[in-house]
Design a protein around this motif. Structure first.
Motif, mmCIF file in Angstrom:
data_model
loop_
_atom_site.group_PDB
_atom_site.id
_atom_site.type_symbol
_atom_site.label_atom_id
_atom_site.label_comp_id
_atom_site.label_asym_id
_atom_site.label_seq_id
_atom_site.Cartn_x
_atom_site.Cartn_y
_atom_site.Cartn_z
ATOM 1 N N ALA A 1 -6.110 -1.294 2.240
ATOM 2 C CA ALA A 1 -6.061 -2.437 1.324
ATOM 3 C C ALA A 1 -6.673 -2.107 -0.033
ATOM 4 C CB ALA A 1 -6.792 -3.633 1.933
ATOM 5 N N THR A 2 -7.261 -0.945 -0.152
ATOM 6 C CA THR A 2 -7.815 -0.517 -1.430
ATOM 7 C C THR A 2 -6.740 0.256 -2.182
ATOM 8 O OG1 THR A 2 -8.677 1.582 -0.593
ATOM 9 C CG2 THR A 2 -10.109 -0.355 -0.371
ATOM 10 N N LEU A 3 -7.117 0.921 -3.230
ATOM 11 C CA LEU A 3 -6.138 1.675 -4.004
ATOM 12 C C LEU A 3 -5.817 3.039 -3.399
ATOM 13 C CD1 LEU A 3 -7.327 0.735 -7.600
ATOM 14 C CD2 LEU A 3 -5.475 -0.275 -6.263
ATOM 15 N N TRP A 4 -6.442 3.376 -2.257
ATOM 16 C CA TRP A 4 -6.135 4.610 -1.542
ATOM 17 C C TRP A 4 -5.106 4.300 -0.479
ATOM 18 C CZ3 TRP A 4 -11.339 3.454 -2.557
ATOM 19 C CH2 TRP A 4 -11.929 4.280 -3.509
ATOM 20 N N PRO A 5 -3.949 4.924 -0.548
ATOM 21 C CA PRO A 5 -2.893 4.582 0.410
ATOM 22 C C PRO A 5 -3.130 5.173 1.798
ATOM 23 C CG PRO A 5 -2.150 6.303 -1.082
ATOM 24 C CD PRO A 5 -3.528 5.902 -1.537
ATOM 25 N N LEU A 6 -2.990 4.346 2.790
ATOM 26 C CA LEU A 6 -2.986 4.747 4.197
ATOM 27 C C LEU A 6 -1.913 3.918 4.893
ATOM 28 C CD1 LEU A 6 -6.711 4.998 5.406
ATOM 29 C CD2 LEU A 6 -5.085 6.854 5.155
ATOM 30 N N ALA A 7 -1.356 4.453 5.939
ATOM 31 C CA ALA A 7 -0.295 3.756 6.672
ATOM 32 C C ALA A 7 -0.894 2.953 7.820
ATOM 33 C CB ALA A 7 0.729 4.762 7.177
ATOM 34 N N SER A 8 -1.541 1.850 7.500
ATOM 35 C CA SER A 8 -2.185 1.050 8.539
ATOM 36 C C SER A 8 -1.178 0.485 9.528
ATOM 37 C CB SER A 8 -2.997 -0.087 7.923
ATOM 38 O OG SER A 8 -2.160 -0.982 7.229
ATOM 39 N N GLU A 9 0.022 0.179 9.068
ATOM 40 C CA GLU A 9 1.041 -0.364 9.963
ATOM 41 C C GLU A 9 1.392 0.631 11.053
ATOM 42 O OE1 GLU A 9 1.434 0.084 6.694
ATOM 43 O OE2 GLU A 9 1.679 -1.899 5.788
ATOM 44 N N ALA A 10 1.573 1.884 10.679
ATOM 45 C CA ALA A 10 1.932 2.913 11.657
ATOM 46 C C ALA A 10 0.810 3.125 12.670
ATOM 47 C CB ALA A 10 2.260 4.224 10.945
ATOM 48 N N VAL A 11 -0.416 3.202 12.190
ATOM 49 C CA VAL A 11 -1.561 3.386 13.087
ATOM 50 C C VAL A 11 -1.667 2.191 14.031
ATOM 51 C CG1 VAL A 11 -4.070 3.649 13.210
ATOM 52 C CG2 VAL A 11 -2.773 4.839 11.427
ATOM 53 N N PHE A 12 -1.518 0.994 13.499
ATOM 54 C CA PHE A 12 -1.567 -0.229 14.307
ATOM 55 C C PHE A 12 -0.506 -0.215 15.398
ATOM 56 C CE2 PHE A 12 0.011 -4.769 14.496
ATOM 57 C CZ PHE A 12 -0.958 -5.209 15.369
ATOM 58 N N TRP B 1 0.298 -7.681 0.583
ATOM 59 C CA TRP B 1 0.706 -6.649 1.537
ATOM 60 C C TRP B 1 1.918 -5.858 1.035
ATOM 61 C CZ3 TRP B 1 5.692 -7.363 2.946
ATOM 62 C CH2 TRP B 1 6.223 -8.643 2.780
ATOM 63 N N LEU B 2 2.542 -6.309 -0.034
ATOM 64 C CA LEU B 2 3.746 -5.634 -0.534
ATOM 65 C C LEU B 2 3.454 -4.213 -1.016
ATOM 66 C CD1 LEU B 2 5.367 -8.483 -2.646
ATOM 67 C CD2 LEU B 2 6.280 -7.471 -0.551
ATOM 68 N N PRO B 3 4.398 -3.310 -0.812
ATOM 69 C CA PRO B 3 4.225 -1.966 -1.353
ATOM 70 C C PRO B 3 4.254 -1.987 -2.888
ATOM 71 C CG PRO B 3 6.168 -2.097 0.091
ATOM 72 C CD PRO B 3 5.611 -3.474 -0.052
ATOM 73 N N MET B 4 3.625 -1.032 -3.483
ATOM 74 C CA MET B 4 3.602 -0.795 -4.928
ATOM 75 C C MET B 4 2.711 -1.780 -5.698
ATOM 76 S SD MET B 4 5.462 1.887 -5.055
ATOM 77 C CE MET B 4 5.900 2.202 -6.727
ATOM 78 N N VAL B 5 2.930 -3.069 -5.594
ATOM 79 C CA VAL B 5 2.145 -4.024 -6.377
ATOM 80 C C VAL B 5 1.059 -4.709 -5.558
ATOM 81 C CG1 VAL B 5 3.994 -4.497 -8.020
ATOM 82 C CG2 VAL B 5 3.741 -5.931 -6.003
ATOM 83 N N GLY B 6 1.155 -4.645 -4.263
ATOM 84 C CA GLY B 6 0.228 -5.376 -3.402
ATOM 85 C C GLY B 6 -1.228 -5.037 -3.617
ATOM 86 N N ASP B 7 -1.541 -3.769 -3.780
ATOM 87 C CA ASP B 7 -2.938 -3.368 -3.981
ATOM 88 C C ASP B 7 -3.460 -3.795 -5.348
ATOM 89 O OD1 ASP B 7 -2.946 -2.226 -1.475
ATOM 90 O OD2 ASP B 7 -2.548 -0.205 -2.199
ATOM 91 N N LEU B 8 -2.564 -3.989 -6.293
ATOM 92 C CA LEU B 8 -2.975 -4.428 -7.628
ATOM 93 C C LEU B 8 -3.271 -5.923 -7.693
ATOM 94 C CD1 LEU B 8 -0.464 -2.480 -9.898
ATOM 95 C CD2 LEU B 8 -2.893 -2.012 -9.571
ATOM 96 N N LEU B 9 -2.687 -6.704 -6.792
ATOM 97 C CA LEU B 9 -2.858 -8.155 -6.853
ATOM 98 C C LEU B 9 -4.317 -8.597 -6.755
ATOM 99 C CD1 LEU B 9 0.279 -9.372 -4.875
ATOM 100 C CD2 LEU B 9 -0.253 -9.838 -7.270
#
Length: 143
Positions: A13-24, A94-102
């Motif tokens: 959820a920070t500006l560092w990308p991780l694939a939380s969905e895949a891990v979940f 949660w959206l890709p690309m802009v979600g972390d900026l919101l």
């Protein structure tokens, strides 16, 4: 395992990308008996990570404003949309690309905490809820 999932959700959820969905989803398939604990851990971690970004942006707003005067077009569009629509847009964090900026943009704009926290929580819970529902429905998992 729960702490790992919480941490992955938090960092993603920070500006560092991780694939939380895949891990979940991998953890849900490996431990279907803990499906609700896994859901709670990833959603809570992801929400708290977004809250952290919101809070950091509040406190760093003057510093960020100076450095972002020549901001990217994407950030500019996020700021304009948040000014127009307010905290409700944080449900889409949660959206890709802009979600972390919101959350960052909302913090910079000084939007109300309660509304921002609530919309962030709603969006994060819904996101992982949909993933969980799809996994249970189509992978034949259940509790």
């Amino acid at each position: 395992m729960l702490l790992t999932l919480f941490f992955v959700g938090f960092v993603s959820a920070t500006l560092w990308p991780l694939a939380s969905e895949a891990v979940f989803l991998v953890m849900v398939q490996q431990q279907p008996e803990r499906i609700w604990l896994l859901y709670f851990a990833v959603a809570l971690g992801n929400w708290l990570g977004a809250v952290l970004m919101f809070e950091l942006a509040i406190h760093a707003a003057p510093w960020l404003a100076k450095r972002l005067q020549r901001s990217t077009a994407r950030l500019h569009r996020v700021l304009v949309a948040l000014k127009r629509h307010g905290a409700v847009l944080l449900g889409l964090a949660w959206l890709p690309m802009v979600g972390d900026l919101l959350p960052v943009a909302a913090g910079m704009l000084g939007l109300p905490r309660r509304a921002c926290y609530a919309w962030l929580l709603l969006g994060k819970v819904a996101r992982y809820g949909v993933l969980l529902w799809l996994t249970v429905r189509y992978a034949g998992l259940g509790s």
